[in-house]
Design a protein around this motif. Structure first.
Motif, PDB file in Angstrom:
ATOM      1  N   UNK A   1       0.460   6.937 -16.039  1.00  0.00           N
ATOM      2  CA  UNK A   1       1.625   5.860 -15.869  1.00  0.00           C
ATOM      3  C   UNK A   1       1.602   4.810 -16.961  1.00  0.00           C
ATOM      4  N   UNK A   2       0.564   4.427 -17.363  1.00  0.00           N
ATOM      5  CA  UNK A   2       0.240   3.234 -18.495  1.00  0.00           C
ATOM      6  C   UNK A   2       0.726   3.777 -19.763  1.00  0.00           C
ATOM      7  N   UNK A   3       0.436   5.159 -20.144  1.00  0.00           N
ATOM      8  CA  UNK A   3       0.624   5.860 -21.433  1.00  0.00           C
ATOM      9  C   UNK A   3       2.457   5.689 -21.197  1.00  0.00           C
ATOM     10  N   UNK A   4       2.984   6.468 -20.123  1.00  0.00           N
ATOM     11  CA  UNK A   4       4.285   6.394 -20.024  1.00  0.00           C
ATOM     12  C   UNK A   4       5.079   5.079 -20.118  1.00  0.00           C
ATOM     13  N   UNK A   5       4.662   3.837 -19.625  1.00  0.00           N
ATOM     14  CA  UNK A   5       5.046   2.696 -19.930  1.00  0.00           C
ATOM     15  C   UNK A   5       4.966   2.345 -21.185  1.00  0.00           C
ATOM     16  N   UNK A   6       4.050   2.590 -21.780  1.00  0.00           N
ATOM     17  CA  UNK A   6       3.864   2.211 -23.411  1.00  0.00           C
ATOM     18  C   UNK A   6       4.728   3.014 -24.259  1.00  0.00           C
ATOM     19  N   UNK A   7       5.594   3.928 -23.594  1.00  0.00           N
ATOM     20  CA  UNK A   7       6.502   4.826 -24.418  1.00  0.00           C
ATOM     21  C   UNK A   7       7.563   4.056 -24.199  1.00  0.00           C
ATOM     22  N   UNK A   8       7.911   3.282 -23.403  1.00  0.00           N
ATOM     23  CA  UNK A   8       9.245   2.684 -23.167  1.00  0.00           C
ATOM     24  C   UNK A   8       9.741   1.691 -24.335  1.00  0.00           C
TER      25      UNK A   8
END
Length: 515
Positions: A240-247
């Motif tokens: 989740x935190x990696x996906x958010x960092x991709x935004x």
């Protein structure tokens, strides 16, 4: 070979579970050890391996490389998906995120979009997103730079998606018009038309592998639905935190609504997005726009047609102008709908809802309610649709008003109490949500999803013992169903998927042992 026929030591199962968790992030701790063994035995049968026991032992203690992982992926992939599976969520995305984003980019002279469908399976979600974007851009689409990435860990799924050919199982419900527009028939199957084929980049990517860089930094939208539930809490949180960092700063990450608890456990707070759950970067403009309820109308405007005041009507879109309700002015200067066939208004509302045009839908539903001769059941169903429409826009008060009227028309409506529970949960009113759930469960004692939500809410209210009881009932009801059977009111989620989420609630406070 059956699981019961195989002599497999606890040490061997522990090693296999650890390997799967290490490389795929999936949690097979505790009671799920037997599920792990079943999956591996099924794969061994499919590959016609001569010595299953020797293969399992070698697998447990070998160093897995990329080729080994890919050979095992089919045993752990869930391929259940179809087109238009979650039209309400796509309507919410169009209304609350994509349309405002497109308008902002036009003003700034920056005509580009970056979209990522993570865990895309066989491509239905990714193509659906592409179709939606083209609908929103209309004749402008060729002047926009739209990059749509779709990733999955299963190379067979990606091969299927690149071909763009789908059978009947990929279409559910009334899909004839949808198929004619976007697909061409090939015997008993349908191929994505050339206007949309080859416009999506399909790439293999492992969401749980922290060594892999993001395949799309600065994404405007990431869809990652119904996959985190299979990961251990630690791996789900990290993903989740990696996906958010991709935004990009105002981007949106969309999960399934039942994965909201996973986000909360990871220390993240978002908002309901129709039947999904939206996350944004803290402090972003997107967070302020999406996750804060909008101003509501005055109390007089919230009254339903037939009350002292009619709700203020939105502007009439050109697409439906020929059939929208015609109005006249009464001597009292109040708008009144001229009597006509209610079926016309109902059809308009359904069309608008399918297209994500909530204001148009409400206009037609108001007109429908104003038609004489409607049965209490018809009025009840209409009020539920109006309540859901307002709830999808985080407009709590108008949604409550229509729910109250729906319950006045049918005090034994499980659907109304269920929607009320979801609405109060969205408003942060845990006690109100639990009260509504209790009534829904009284009316429908076998309401599987109701017990699941009750368990989550009770746990958040520090009622651990009561939560465990609700979860136990939920698991018992699930055990009586086929694994691939859909859970009622769960937007296509299977019983096996919901059972996995039950496991998440039990194990989320138990850290994975270090090795």
């Amino acid at each position: 070979m059956r699981v019961s026929d195989l002599q497999c030591s606890p040490r061997l199962l522990d090693a296999l579970a650890h390997k799967v968790h290490q490389h795929l992030g999936m949690d097979f701790s505790g009671e799920r050890r037997s599920d792990l063994l079943r999956r591996l035995l099924r794969l061994a049968r499919e590959q016609r391996l001569p010595d299953t026991e020797h293969w399992l032992e070698a697998l447990a203690f070998a160093d897995w490389n990329a080729s080994q992982i890919q050979a095992l992926v089919p045993a752990f992939s869930v391929g259940e998906t179809y087109f238009r599976r979650d039209s309400e969520a796509f309507g919410w995305l169009a209304r609350n995120h994509l349309k405002p984003l497109l308008a902002r980019r036009r003003r700034e002279g920056q005509r580009y979009l970056r979209l990522w469908s993570a865990a895309c399976c066989t491509g239905e979600e990714a193509y659906g997103l592409l179709f939606l974007i083209d609908e929103l851009l209309g004749t402008e689409r060729r002047s926009w730079d739209v990059e749509l990435l779709a990733t999955d860990i299963n190379e067979d799924f990606l091969t299927h998606a690149r071909r763009g050919v789908y059978g009947r199982n990929a279409f559910r419900g009334n899909d004839d018009a949808f198929r004619r527009r976007y697909f061409q028939a090939e015997g008993s199957r349908w191929r994505v038309r050339s206007d949309w084929l080859d416009r999506i980049r399909f790439v293999r990517f492992n969401l749980t592998d922290a060594r892999q860089p993001s395949p799309m930094p600065s994404a405007d939208l990431v869809l990652c639905r119904n996959v985190l539930m299979y990961f251990s809490p630690a791996r789900a949180s990290a993903a989740l935190h990696r996906l958010l960092a991709s935004l990009e700063p105002n981007g949106v990450l969309l999960l399934s609504s039942v994965e909201a608890g996973i986000a909360t456990q990871a220390g993240l707070k978002g908002c309901m997005a129709a039947s999904n759950y939206a996350l944004t970067l803290p402090g972003s403009i997107g967070a302020k726009e999406l996750c804060v309820p909008r101003p509501v109308a005055s109390p007089a405007q919230l009254l339903w047609p037939g009350g002292d005041h009619a709700a203020a009507a939105p502007a009439e879109p050109a697409a439906l102008s020929r059939t929208a309700p015609r109005r006249v002015t009464t001597p009292e200067n109040e708008p009144r709908v001229i009597e006509t066939d209610p079926a016309v208004f109902w059809a308009q509302a359904q069309q608008a809802l399918a297209q994500g045009q909530s204001e148009v839908a409400r206009e037609s539903l108001h007109a429908y309610l104003g038609c004489p001769g409607l049965s209490p059941g018809q009025q009840h169903e209409t009020c539920l649709l109006l309540a859901r429409s307002w709830a999808d826009e985080l407009r709590i008060e108008p949604a409550r008003c229509y729910l109250e009227r729906a319950l006045a028309l049918d005090a034994a409506s499980t659907s109304a109490y269920w929607l009320s529970a979801l609405l109060e949960q969205q408003a942060g009113n845990t006690r109100g949500a639990l009260s509504a759930l209790q009534k829904a469960l009284y009316l429908e004692p076998d309401f599987i999803l109701g017990y699941f939500l009750q368990a989550r809410l009770l746990r958040s209210d520090d009622q651990a013992q009561a939560s465990s009881k609700s979860l136990q009932v939920c698991r018992q009801l699930l055990s009586e169903q086929a694994e691939d059977a859909p859970v009622p009111r769960a937007d296509g989620m299977s019983c096996a998927q919901l059972l996995r989420l039950c496991d998440q609630i039990v194990t989320r406070d138990q850290p994975w042992p270090n090795r």
